[in-house]
Design an enzyme around this catalytic site. Structure first.
Site, mmCIF file in Angstrom:
data_model
loop_
_atom_site.group_PDB
_atom_site.id
_atom_site.type_symbol
_atom_site.label_atom_id
_atom_site.label_comp_id
_atom_site.label_asym_id
_atom_site.label_seq_id
_atom_site.Cartn_x
_atom_site.Cartn_y
_atom_site.Cartn_z
ATOM 1 N N ASN A 93 71.911 -30.432 88.185
ATOM 2 C CA ASN A 93 70.449 -30.514 88.090
ATOM 3 C C ASN A 93 69.948 -30.793 86.678
ATOM 4 O O ASN A 93 68.894 -31.404 86.511
ATOM 5 C CB ASN A 93 69.850 -29.189 88.602
ATOM 6 N N TYR A 97 65.897 -43.177 80.872
ATOM 7 C CA TYR A 97 65.923 -42.242 82.004
ATOM 8 C C TYR A 97 66.206 -42.956 83.316
ATOM 9 O O TYR A 97 67.099 -42.558 84.079
ATOM 10 C CB TYR A 97 64.591 -41.491 82.069
ATOM 11 N N LYS A 120 69.581 -42.585 85.774
ATOM 12 C CA LYS A 120 69.593 -42.083 87.155
ATOM 13 C C LYS A 120 70.152 -43.144 88.109
ATOM 14 O O LYS A 120 70.758 -42.805 89.130
ATOM 15 C CB LYS A 120 68.187 -41.633 87.559
HETATM 16 N N1 LIG Z 1 60.133 -33.044 88.349
HETATM 17 C C1 LIG Z 1 60.321 -34.125 89.052
HETATM 18 O O1 LIG Z 1 59.444 -34.607 89.805
HETATM 19 C C2 LIG Z 1 61.618 -34.866 88.974
HETATM 20 C C3 LIG Z 1 61.661 -36.158 89.496
HETATM 21 C C4 LIG Z 1 62.864 -36.835 89.485
HETATM 22 C C5 LIG Z 1 63.999 -36.200 89.013
HETATM 23 N N2 LIG Z 1 63.916 -34.948 88.489
HETATM 24 C C6 LIG Z 1 65.157 -34.332 87.986
HETATM 25 O O2 LIG Z 1 65.187 -32.967 88.355
HETATM 26 C C7 LIG Z 1 66.050 -32.264 87.437
HETATM 27 C C8 LIG Z 1 65.362 -30.984 86.992
HETATM 28 O O3 LIG Z 1 64.228 -31.342 86.206
HETATM 29 P P1 LIG Z 1 62.856 -30.509 86.214
HETATM 30 O O4 LIG Z 1 61.815 -31.425 86.738
HETATM 31 O O5 LIG Z 1 63.074 -29.174 86.849
HETATM 32 O O6 LIG Z 1 62.610 -30.394 84.641
HETATM 33 P P2 LIG Z 1 62.650 -29.159 83.610
HETATM 34 O O7 LIG Z 1 61.808 -28.045 84.100
HETATM 35 O O8 LIG Z 1 62.356 -29.773 82.301
HETATM 36 O O9 LIG Z 1 64.164 -28.666 83.687
HETATM 37 C C9 LIG Z 1 65.215 -29.390 83.108
HETATM 38 C C10 LIG Z 1 66.386 -28.442 82.960
HETATM 39 O O10 LIG Z 1 67.513 -29.175 82.447
HETATM 40 C C11 LIG Z 1 68.027 -28.417 81.356
HETATM 41 N N3 LIG Z 1 68.812 -29.222 80.428
HETATM 42 C C12 LIG Z 1 68.423 -30.295 79.690
HETATM 43 N N4 LIG Z 1 69.447 -30.729 78.931
HETATM 44 C C13 LIG Z 1 70.507 -29.913 79.200
HETATM 45 C C14 LIG Z 1 71.839 -29.835 78.750
HETATM 46 N N5 LIG Z 1 72.324 -30.681 77.825
HETATM 47 N N6 LIG Z 1 72.655 -28.887 79.266
HETATM 48 C C15 LIG Z 1 72.195 -28.020 80.193
HETATM 49 N N7 LIG Z 1 70.932 -28.015 80.630
HETATM 50 C C16 LIG Z 1 70.108 -28.951 80.150
HETATM 51 C C17 LIG Z 1 66.814 -27.802 80.709
HETATM 52 O O11 LIG Z 1 67.174 -26.756 79.820
HETATM 53 P P3 LIG Z 1 66.213 -26.300 78.583
HETATM 54 O O12 LIG Z 1 65.183 -25.366 79.180
HETATM 55 O O13 LIG Z 1 67.168 -25.631 77.669
HETATM 56 O O14 LIG Z 1 65.584 -27.536 78.010
HETATM 57 C C18 LIG Z 1 66.094 -27.314 81.958
HETATM 58 O O15 LIG Z 1 66.670 -26.134 82.413
HETATM 59 C C19 LIG Z 1 66.377 -33.252 86.319
HETATM 60 O O16 LIG Z 1 67.650 -33.811 86.502
HETATM 61 C C20 LIG Z 1 65.302 -34.331 86.485
HETATM 62 O O17 LIG Z 1 65.693 -35.573 85.971
HETATM 63 C C21 LIG Z 1 62.745 -34.287 88.447
#
Ligand SMILES: NC(=O)c1ccc[n+]([C@@H]2O[C@H](COP(=O)([O-])OP(=O)(O)OC[C@H]3O[C@@H](n4cnc5c(N)ncnc54)[C@H](OP(=O)(O)O)[C@@H]3O)[C@@H](O)[C@H]2O)c1
Length: 247
Positions: A90, A166, A170
């Site tokens: 994730n 990004y 993906k």
């Molecule tokens: N939100 C959406 O609508 C959406 C849409 C498409 C895809 N996604 C995908 O969903 C996933 C979760 O994202 P989110 O939306 O929940 O965003 P988020 O709240 O910003 O969470 C991202 C998480 O990834 C962690 N992270 C980043 N770099 C890392 C690393 N090097 N090692 C370990 N952990 C790391 C962050 O840790 P820190 O707190 O330490 O920064 C945080 O826990 C991601 O892969 C994102 O691309 C989200």
């Protein structure tokens, strides 16, 4: 139920956002949750909150860009179990949303280190534990932004958001999902986007400054769906919370 009989899951980047909500939901189902967090204090705070609500949760320090951190995470998980049922890749990085003409190899590399090399590092390191499970599942948290079908549809707003790192990371993760699924017939390897592609919706989290229209519970629906696939479930598919989506 003993610990050995519980379904187990490791979720990377589970200290907040979709990862934390996935940990909360699977913990509430009685699963043993290994909560990955690159920052120990943030991970500890998240794990303590879930534990206070009754979840069986172990915080695992895990930076997906570091081989040493991933190796240490394997050692820690092995102290608790000799098999892992589900891995949710994730953790993700958005990068700086730099248009292609201004992108630098350095920026793109940093995003790929998390979004592309991270899932490869973590999956390969945990494969022996996964292969010891009866129905191992790997869940890749991808994005509609990585879909050629979405990017070929000019009605999708994301086509007007010009960036490189990004979306291409993906897209690579999608191909990686397919290649793992083909090569590992005994492991279900699937990808999802935490949105509703047809409705142009995504999930409100820190990554998008909470501009998404879906809650983390809604956005984590396809993560839960792929994490809980039964023995006869598919491998090598790409879904959102409404069903299969185009690659
Ligand atoms: N939100 C959406 O609508 C959406 C849409 C498409 C895809 N996604 C995908 O969903 C996933 C979760 O994202 P989110 O939306 O929940 O965003 P988020 O709240 O910003 O969470 C991202 C998480 O990834 C962690 N992270 C980043 N770099 C890392 C690393 N090097 N090692 C370990 N952990 C790391 C962050 O840790 P820190 O707190 O330490 O920064 C945080 O826990 C991601 O892969 C994102 O691309 C989200």
């Amino acid at each position: 139920m003993t610990n050995a009989e519980k379904t187990s899951v490791l979720i990377t980047g589970a200290n907040k956002g979709l990862g934390l909500e996935t940990a909360r939901r699977l913990g509430a189902e009685g699963w043993k949750v290994f909560l990955g967090s690159r920052d120990e204090a943030r991970g500890r705070a998240a794990a303590d909150k879930l534990a206070a609500a009754g979840a069986d949760v172990v915080m695992v320090p895990l930076d997906v860009t570091s081989d040493a951190s991933v190796a240490a995470a394997v050692r820690l998980v092995r102290e608790h179990t000799d098999r892992l049922d589900v891995l949710v890749n994730n953790a993700g990085a958005a990068g700086n949303v730099t248009p292609p003409a201004q992108a630098t190899a350095e920026e793109v590399h940093a995003v790929y280190d998390t979004n592309v090399y991270g899932p490869i590092r973590v999956t390969n390191a945990f494969l022996p534990l996964l292969q010891a499970a009866d129905n191992p599942r790997v869940v890749m948290v991808s994005s509609g932004g990585g879909s050629f079908a979405v990017m070929a549809d000019p009605t999708q707003q994301v086509t007007k958001m010009h960036e490189l790192a990004y979306s291409s990371s993906k897209a690579a993760l999608n191909m990686i999902t397919v290649r793992y699924a083909q090569a590992l017939p005994h492991v279900k390897v699937n990808a999802l986007t935490p949105g509703e592609v047809v409705n142009h919706k995504f999930t409100a989290t820190d990554m998008n400054h909470h501009t998404g229209q879906l809650t983390v519970t809604e956005g984590s629906d396809p993560i839960i769906e792929l994490a809980t696939l039964g023995e006869d479930g598919p491998s090598g598919i790409f879904i959102d919370r409404l069903g299969p989506i185009g690659w």
